[in-house]
Design a protein around this motif. Structure first.
Motif, short mmCIF file in Angstrom:
data_model
loop_
_atom_site.label_atom_id
_atom_site.label_comp_id
_atom_site.label_asym_id
_atom_site.label_seq_id
_atom_site.Cartn_x
_atom_site.Cartn_y
_atom_site.Cartn_z
N THR A 189 -33.37 -13.58 -2.45
CA THR A 189 -34.82 -13.44 -2.41
C THR A 189 -35.50 -14.53 -1.58
O THR A 189 -36.65 -14.37 -1.18
CB THR A 189 -35.41 -13.48 -3.84
OG1 THR A 189 -35.02 -14.72 -4.46
CG2 THR A 189 -34.93 -12.30 -4.67
N THR A 190 -34.77 -15.60 -1.26
CA THR A 190 -35.38 -16.71 -0.52
C THR A 190 -34.72 -17.05 0.81
O THR A 190 -35.24 -17.86 1.57
CB THR A 190 -35.40 -17.99 -1.38
OG1 THR A 190 -34.05 -18.32 -1.73
CG2 THR A 190 -36.25 -17.81 -2.62
N ALA A 191 -33.58 -16.44 1.11
CA ALA A 191 -32.89 -16.75 2.36
C ALA A 191 -32.16 -15.52 2.88
O ALA A 191 -31.66 -14.71 2.11
CB ALA A 191 -31.89 -17.88 2.15
N GLY A 192 -32.14 -15.40 4.21
CA GLY A 192 -31.44 -14.26 4.81
C GLY A 192 -30.83 -14.64 6.15
O GLY A 192 -31.25 -15.60 6.79
N ARG A 193 -29.83 -13.85 6.55
CA ARG A 193 -29.15 -14.05 7.83
C ARG A 193 -28.81 -12.69 8.39
O ARG A 193 -28.26 -11.83 7.69
CB ARG A 193 -27.88 -14.86 7.61
CG ARG A 193 -27.08 -15.10 8.87
CD ARG A 193 -25.90 -16.03 8.54
NE ARG A 193 -25.05 -16.21 9.68
CZ ARG A 193 -23.94 -15.50 9.92
NH1 ARG A 193 -23.55 -14.57 9.08
NH2 ARG A 193 -23.23 -15.72 10.99
N THR A 211 -30.42 -14.39 13.45
CA THR A 211 -31.71 -14.59 12.83
C THR A 211 -31.48 -15.14 11.43
O THR A 211 -30.73 -14.57 10.64
CB THR A 211 -32.49 -13.25 12.73
OG1 THR A 211 -32.66 -12.73 14.04
CG2 THR A 211 -33.84 -13.45 12.07
N ARG A 212 -32.13 -16.27 11.13
CA ARG A 212 -32.10 -16.84 9.77
C ARG A 212 -33.52 -16.84 9.25
O ARG A 212 -34.46 -17.19 9.98
CB ARG A 212 -31.53 -18.25 9.79
CG ARG A 212 -30.05 -18.27 10.08
CD ARG A 212 -29.46 -19.64 9.77
NE ARG A 212 -28.03 -19.63 10.02
CZ ARG A 212 -27.10 -19.44 9.09
NH1 ARG A 212 -27.46 -19.23 7.85
NH2 ARG A 212 -25.83 -19.45 9.41
N LEU A 213 -33.67 -16.44 8.00
CA LEU A 213 -34.98 -16.32 7.37
C LEU A 213 -35.03 -17.16 6.11
O LEU A 213 -34.04 -17.24 5.38
CB LEU A 213 -35.24 -14.85 7.01
CG LEU A 213 -35.06 -13.86 8.15
CD1 LEU A 213 -34.65 -12.50 7.61
CD2 LEU A 213 -36.32 -13.75 8.95
N ALA A 214 -36.19 -17.74 5.85
CA ALA A 214 -36.42 -18.49 4.60
C ALA A 214 -37.80 -18.10 4.09
O ALA A 214 -38.76 -18.08 4.85
CB ALA A 214 -36.33 -19.98 4.84
N ALA A 215 -37.87 -17.80 2.80
CA ALA A 215 -39.12 -17.38 2.19
C ALA A 215 -39.50 -18.32 1.06
O ALA A 215 -38.65 -18.74 0.27
CB ALA A 215 -38.99 -15.96 1.64
N ASP A 216 -40.79 -18.65 1.01
CA ASP A 216 -41.32 -19.35 -0.15
C ASP A 216 -42.64 -18.67 -0.52
O ASP A 216 -42.97 -17.62 0.03
CB ASP A 216 -41.46 -20.86 0.10
CG ASP A 216 -42.42 -21.23 1.21
OD1 ASP A 216 -43.42 -20.49 1.43
OD2 ASP A 216 -42.21 -22.26 1.86
N ALA A 217 -43.37 -19.25 -1.43
CA ALA A 217 -44.59 -18.61 -1.94
C ALA A 217 -45.69 -18.48 -0.88
O ALA A 217 -46.59 -17.65 -1.03
CB ALA A 217 -45.12 -19.38 -3.14
N GLU A 218 -45.60 -19.26 0.19
CA GLU A 218 -46.69 -19.29 1.17
C GLU A 218 -46.32 -18.85 2.58
O GLU A 218 -47.20 -18.58 3.39
CB GLU A 218 -47.27 -20.70 1.24
CG GLU A 218 -47.86 -21.16 -0.07
CD GLU A 218 -48.34 -22.59 -0.01
OE1 GLU A 218 -48.19 -23.23 1.05
OE2 GLU A 218 -48.85 -23.08 -1.03
N ALA A 219 -45.01 -18.81 2.89
CA ALA A 219 -44.65 -18.54 4.29
C ALA A 219 -43.25 -17.97 4.44
O ALA A 219 -42.38 -18.15 3.58
CB ALA A 219 -44.75 -19.82 5.11
#
Length: 92
Positions: free
Chosen positions: A34-38, A46-54
């Motif tokens: 839910t907070t990181a992807g590749r 592509t690497r993704l990082a999610a938090d409550a704001e961005a």
């Protein structure tokens, strides 16, 4: 490897991250929580990082042309999944 990063303000970062990874999972190597992807696309990683704001997107590609193409593809897909929002992409 050339790299690029965008930090996009959105309260829906986790949802977008998961949708993007699930969308490409049928064709490419992906992994996500839910907070990181590749995502490994032919153009690069592509690497993704999610938090409550961005949503933070980090890209890596072999050359400038591939990096530019990867930016375009990822931007279009994120905008499609977040069509109810106006997102601001500033790549560095």
């Amino acid at each position: 490897m050339l790299q690029s990063r965008a930090v996009i303000s959105t309260p829906n970062a986790s949802r977008i991250l998961q949708q993007l990874c699930k969308h490409w999972a049928h064709k490419f190597e992906t992994g996500f929580t839910t907070t990181a992807g590749r995502i490994m696309l032919p153009l690069g990683e592509t690497r993704l990082a999610a938090d409550a704001e961005a949503l933070t997107i980090d890209l890596a590609a072999e050359d400038a042309d591939k990096l530019s193409g990867l930016r375009d593809v990822v931007t279009r897909h994120v905008e499609r999944f977040a069509f109810r929002e106006t997102l601001d992409f500033v790549w560095s």
